[in-house]
Design an enzyme around this catalytic site. Structure first.
Site, PDB file in Angstrom:
ATOM      1  N   PRO A  58       0.805  -1.224   0.000  1.00 45.13           N
ATOM      2  CG  PRO A  58      -0.960  -1.617   1.483  1.00 45.13           C
ATOM      3  CD  PRO A  58       0.339  -2.191   1.015  1.00 45.13           C
ATOM      4  CB  THR A  99      -1.463 -10.482 -11.128  1.00 42.83           C
ATOM      5  OG1 THR A  99      -1.599  -9.093 -11.408  1.00 42.83           O
ATOM      6  CG2 THR A  99      -2.036 -11.282 -12.288  1.00 42.83           C
ATOM      7  CD  GLU A 143       7.199  -7.779 -13.949  1.00 40.35           C
ATOM      8  OE1 GLU A 143       6.139  -7.251 -13.604  1.00 40.35           O
ATOM      9  OE2 GLU A 143       8.173  -7.939 -13.164  1.00 40.35           O
ATOM     10  CD  GLU A 155       4.607   8.389 -15.440  1.00 36.82           C
ATOM     11  OE1 GLU A 155       3.746   8.875 -16.206  1.00 36.82           O
ATOM     12  OE2 GLU A 155       4.491   7.238 -14.939  1.00 36.82           O
TER      13      GLU A 155
END
Length: 390
Positions: free
Chosen positions: A137, A167, A253, A378
């Protein structure tokens, strides 16, 4: 009608007969066994468990693993073929990328022999579902700031903390968790623990998260309340290696994300081309309008460039030469291009593009997260910039 540049029309420089056969198997699986269930999965916000076993039966979960660990004995090309077909079919209810393309390779590259023998065959068969838990979080892309702790207590670690946006998290039996084994050591204090979730005291799955898109894919929060994990589940058996392991695997990835984005881009163009050929405007097909032709020309050019970039990165990965900045470039440029192309394609659908019954509407909602996961774009720019200064 589809574009002559469609995913299944253009011969790729790295394709061979074996990969073509795998592509055919993957295409049939996703289109006949997953797509018809997509709406039901979206309603319940997760896929059915049985689909994992079925994918395992067909050899689609871990094709890049050695046969000694239950895999297909292939390499990155096999994984990319499956990634592209899943993205093109829009069958994103479960992430084979995370399961076989990412988690399995953490275990393969860093696990002890005992760990590999213990976990990899069941992942390849789909008997276990894998997830990786990095984001918290209060810590997303900046993994040095994670707070989930693992305190050594005899022959166990005691894990406390929380993860989010995970996921495959709802069904996961095996979760690679980034933890702090030495909170004062910053990056050197990060380790990776492998949690076997069945019957694990103190482990709890939170709510299925309500997302803008990718409705069928289970994404949850995970909570660890003094969870005891055997020391033998420390990935590689050595503390403090987790951050380096994460950084080493991120190019793989990000390439998978880029490859999936390129395939989705082509699907958007193919859907739109079919639509403008039959949609009438002022007594002629919409394709007869110069604006339509020019917009599709621009979109197809981006899709071909994206696929060429992916092909180059695949070749680099196969030679163990895919560096972090180049993978970041692929992820950055292709996901940005995907969102641009899908937006243009939706516009060409007019009001129908805003209706969920049309695939382009789903693609519009599903594509947006591609600029965020795997490292926000970014951050990709920062990585590329640092590479320029080296």
């Amino acid at each position: 009608m589809t574009s002559p540049y469609s995913l299944h029309a253009a011969r790729r420089p790295w394709m061979d007969a074996e990969l073509e056969a795998l592509r055919d198997t993957a295409r049939r699986f996703f289109t006949t066994e997953c797509v018809p269930r997509q709406d039901a999965w979206a309603e319940q916000k997760h896929p059915d468990r049985a689909i994992w076993r079925r994918a395992g039966e067909l050899g689609l979960l871990c094709p890049g693993l050695p046969e000694a660990y239950g895999g297909g004995g292939g390499h990155a090309l096999h994984e990319m073929v499956i990634c592209e077909e899943q993205a093109y079919a829009m069958a994103n209810g479960f992430s084979i990328n995370v399961h076989g393309g990412i988690v399995a390779h953490y275990l393969l590259d860093y696990g002890t022999e005992a760990q590999k023998q213990r976990w990899l065959p069941s992942l390849a068969r789909g008997e276990r579902v894998a997830a990786i838990a990095m984001t918290e979080p209060g810590a997303g892309t900046d993994l040095q700031r994670i707070k989930t702790s693992a305190v050594r207590d005899g022959d166990h670690y005691v894990v406390s903390g929380a993860k989010t946006f995970i996921t495959n998290g709802l069904l996961a039996d095996l979760v690679v968790v980034a933890v702090k084994t030495d909170p004062a050591a910053k990056a050197r204090g990060v380790s990776l623990l492998v949690l076997e979730t069945e019957g694990l005291a103190g482990f709890r799955r939170g709510r299925l998260l309500d997302k803008i898109g990718q409705k069928a894919q289970d994404t949850v929060e995970l909570f660890f309340d003094e969870v005891r994990v055997p020391v033998s589940n420390l990935l590689g058996g050595e503390e403090g290696k987790g951050f380096a392991q994460l950084m080493q695997q991120l190019p793989r990835e990000r390439l998978l994300l880029a490859g999936g984005a390129a395939a989705t881009m082509q699907r958007a163009i193919d859907e739109t081309l079919a639509y403008v050929q039959q949609r009438q405007l002022f007594g002629a097909p919409l394709m007869a309008q110069q604006n339509t032709r020019f917009k599709l020309a621009e979109c197809q050019t981006k899709a071909v460039v994206a696929r060429s970039f992916v092909d180059d990165c695949i070749a680099r990965l196969a030679r163990s030469e895919l560096d972090v900045p180049t993978a970041a470039m692929a992820k950055l440029w292709i996901t940005e291009a995907l969102c641009e192309v899908v937006d243009e394609c939706l516009q060409l659908h007019g009001g129908y593009g805003y209706m969920n019954e049309y695939p382009i509407a789903r693609m519009y909602a599903d594509a947006r997260v591609s600029r965020i996961y795997g490292g926000a774009n970014e951050v990709m720019k920062e990585i590329i910039a640092r590479g320029l200064a080296d």
